[in-house]
Design an enzyme around this catalytic site. Structure first.
Site, short mmCIF file in Angstrom:
data_model
loop_
_atom_site.label_atom_id
_atom_site.label_comp_id
_atom_site.label_asym_id
_atom_site.label_seq_id
_atom_site.Cartn_x
_atom_site.Cartn_y
_atom_site.Cartn_z
N ASN A 11 -10.11 3.17 -15.78
CA ASN A 11 -8.78 3.40 -16.01
C ASN A 11 -8.35 2.58 -17.02
O ASN A 11 -7.88 0.89 -16.24
CB ASN A 11 -7.83 3.22 -14.34
CG ASN A 11 -6.08 3.73 -15.11
OD1 ASN A 11 -5.95 4.53 -15.57
ND2 ASN A 11 -5.70 3.08 -13.67
N LYS A 13 -5.37 2.83 -18.25
CA LYS A 13 -3.26 2.70 -17.61
C LYS A 13 -3.41 2.85 -19.50
O LYS A 13 -3.74 3.54 -19.78
CB LYS A 13 -2.90 1.40 -17.43
CG LYS A 13 -3.63 1.26 -15.86
CD LYS A 13 -3.19 0.27 -14.84
CE LYS A 13 -4.44 -0.51 -14.26
NZ LYS A 13 -3.95 -0.95 -13.19
N HIS A 108 -2.22 7.58 -8.09
CA HIS A 108 -2.68 6.26 -8.21
C HIS A 108 -1.15 5.72 -7.79
O HIS A 108 -0.52 6.39 -8.00
CB HIS A 108 -3.11 5.59 -10.11
CG HIS A 108 -3.21 4.82 -10.30
ND1 HIS A 108 -2.32 3.75 -10.38
CD2 HIS A 108 -4.40 3.56 -10.64
CE1 HIS A 108 -3.10 2.66 -10.22
NE2 HIS A 108 -4.29 2.56 -11.10
N GLU A 110 0.26 3.43 -9.32
CA GLU A 110 1.73 3.11 -10.30
C GLU A 110 2.46 4.26 -10.00
O GLU A 110 3.30 4.50 -10.73
CB GLU A 110 0.80 2.46 -11.82
CG GLU A 110 0.92 0.85 -11.56
CD GLU A 110 -0.93 0.67 -12.52
OE1 GLU A 110 -1.25 1.51 -13.16
OE2 GLU A 110 -1.44 -0.24 -11.59
N GLU A 182 -7.74 1.90 -2.77
CA GLU A 182 -6.92 1.08 -3.76
C GLU A 182 -5.73 0.11 -3.02
O GLU A 182 -4.63 0.49 -3.38
CB GLU A 182 -6.61 1.58 -5.02
CG GLU A 182 -7.28 1.98 -6.01
CD GLU A 182 -7.33 1.87 -7.69
OE1 GLU A 182 -7.58 1.79 -7.85
OE2 GLU A 182 -5.68 2.85 -7.76
N GLY A 188 -4.68 -5.32 -10.37
CA GLY A 188 -3.72 -6.07 -11.38
C GLY A 188 -3.40 -7.38 -11.18
O GLY A 188 -2.96 -8.19 -11.86
N SER A 228 -8.38 -5.06 -8.52
CA SER A 228 -9.01 -7.21 -9.88
C SER A 228 -10.62 -6.98 -9.35
O SER A 228 -10.76 -7.75 -9.10
CB SER A 228 -8.86 -7.92 -8.82
OG SER A 228 -6.96 -7.89 -8.65
N GLY A 249 -9.40 -1.50 -13.40
CA GLY A 249 -8.35 -0.98 -14.21
C GLY A 249 -8.72 -2.66 -15.61
O GLY A 249 -9.46 -2.44 -16.48
N GLY A 250 -8.49 -3.53 -15.93
CA GLY A 250 -7.55 -4.71 -16.56
C GLY A 250 -9.42 -4.69 -17.15
O GLY A 250 -9.09 -4.88 -18.12
C1 PEP Z 1 -6.38 0.44 -11.29
O1 PEP Z 1 -5.58 0.22 -12.64
O2 PEP Z 1 -6.96 1.06 -11.21
C2 PEP Z 1 -7.05 -1.21 -10.83
C3 PEP Z 1 -7.79 -1.21 -10.34
O3 PEP Z 1 -7.03 -2.33 -11.75
P1 PEP Z 1 -7.37 -3.58 -12.24
O4 PEP Z 1 -8.82 -3.16 -11.72
O5 PEP Z 1 -6.35 -3.74 -13.11
O6 PEP Z 1 -6.94 -4.70 -10.21
#
Ligand code: PEP
Length: 267
Positions: A11, A13, A108, A110, A182, A188, A228, A249-250
């Protein structure tokens, strides 16, 4: 019974416009081509790898993906529940499908917490995505406050119940809905849920599916963990019985860390 193929979904973002996306996908394809384990697993359909760029980059991602020798799935990060109309700034499922998407991330945290999406809105989006043949990745998870109060399962159950209401009548699990657990406090933050805690909630999600939709659905639906995920924690997570992949994500923004997660998660 369909086998649950491990799914590694990136993802992005609000990162990577069209040119950066094209560059990234080309790098990803060439890195995969040079990695026998990942390349063979993709060709044998033993794993699935997907990317979720911003709307404006989907078309470019799709063109780059088509030139690959292996299949990489494509999805959007959100969609509207109507096909078209007076909804300034929105993008519909019909539109993202036309750009080549097979998946869409819905609910999600966010979207829920920054943009105020409610369970009702998410339910409408799930229904529309299934009607369009787009596979939703439904995200559920508790905040830190809810976790501290000990109501994680209560919150996750409410989110699932509301979002999947339509499936009681449509029975459209065949389209391949995916669920991502999640925990909001893990997204994040660099603070991943322990493997045991993540497994416990994913097992709870599977038992919810079993109680509401029967054992076949429960055994076939893939449940991902997100929050994470990094190369060094992927193996522990992926060895849990009820975790079938990761929403990343990251660490999905760099080819090296994305592939590191896949490599370690497969082993
Ligand atoms: C996400 O955006 O769904 C996510 C899990 O981000 P991260 O891996 O950066 O925690």
């Amino acid at each position: 019974m369909k086998k649950r193929i491990p799914f590694f979904a990136g993802n992005w973002k609000m990162n990577k416009g069209p040119s950066e996306t094209e560059k990234f996908v080309k790098q990803l394809i060439s890195a995969i081509a040079g990695d026998d384990a990942i390349c063979n697993a993709l060709k044998a359909n033993e794993i699935e790898v997907g990317i979720f760029p911003p709307f404006v980059s989907l078309e470019r991602a799709n063109s780059a993906i088509k030139s690959a020798d292996v299949s990489i799935s494509l999805g959007a990060q959100n969609m509207h529940w109507e096909d078209s109309g007076a909804f300034t700034g929105e993008v519909s499922g019909v539109m993202i499908k036309e750009t080549g998407c097979q998946y869409v991330i819905l609910g999600h945290s966010e979207r829920r917490h920054i943009f105020g999406e409610t369970d009702d809105v998410i339910e409408m989006k799930i229904r529309k995505s299934l009607n369009l043949g787009l596979k939703p990745i439904l995200c559920v998870g508790e905040t830190l406050e809810e976790r501290d109060k000990g109501i994680t399962e209560f919150v996750v159950e409410r989110q699932l119940k509301e979002a999947l209401k339509a499936l009681k009548t449509h029975q459209t699990f065949e389209t391949g809905i995916v669920i991502a657990y999640e925990p909001v406090w893990a997204i994040g933050t660099g603070r991943k849920a322990s493997d045991e805690d993540a497994q416990k909630v994913c097992a709870f999600i599977r038992s919810f599916l079993e109680n509401n939709f029967g054992s076949r659905v429960a055994q076939e639906v893939r449940i991902l963990y997100g929050g994470s995920v990094k190369p060094d924690n992927a193996k522990g997570l992926m060895s849990q019985k009820d975790i079938d992949g990761a929403l990343i994500g990251g660490a999905s923004l760099e080819v090296e860390s994305f592939l590191g997660i896949i490599t370690n998660g497969m082993s």
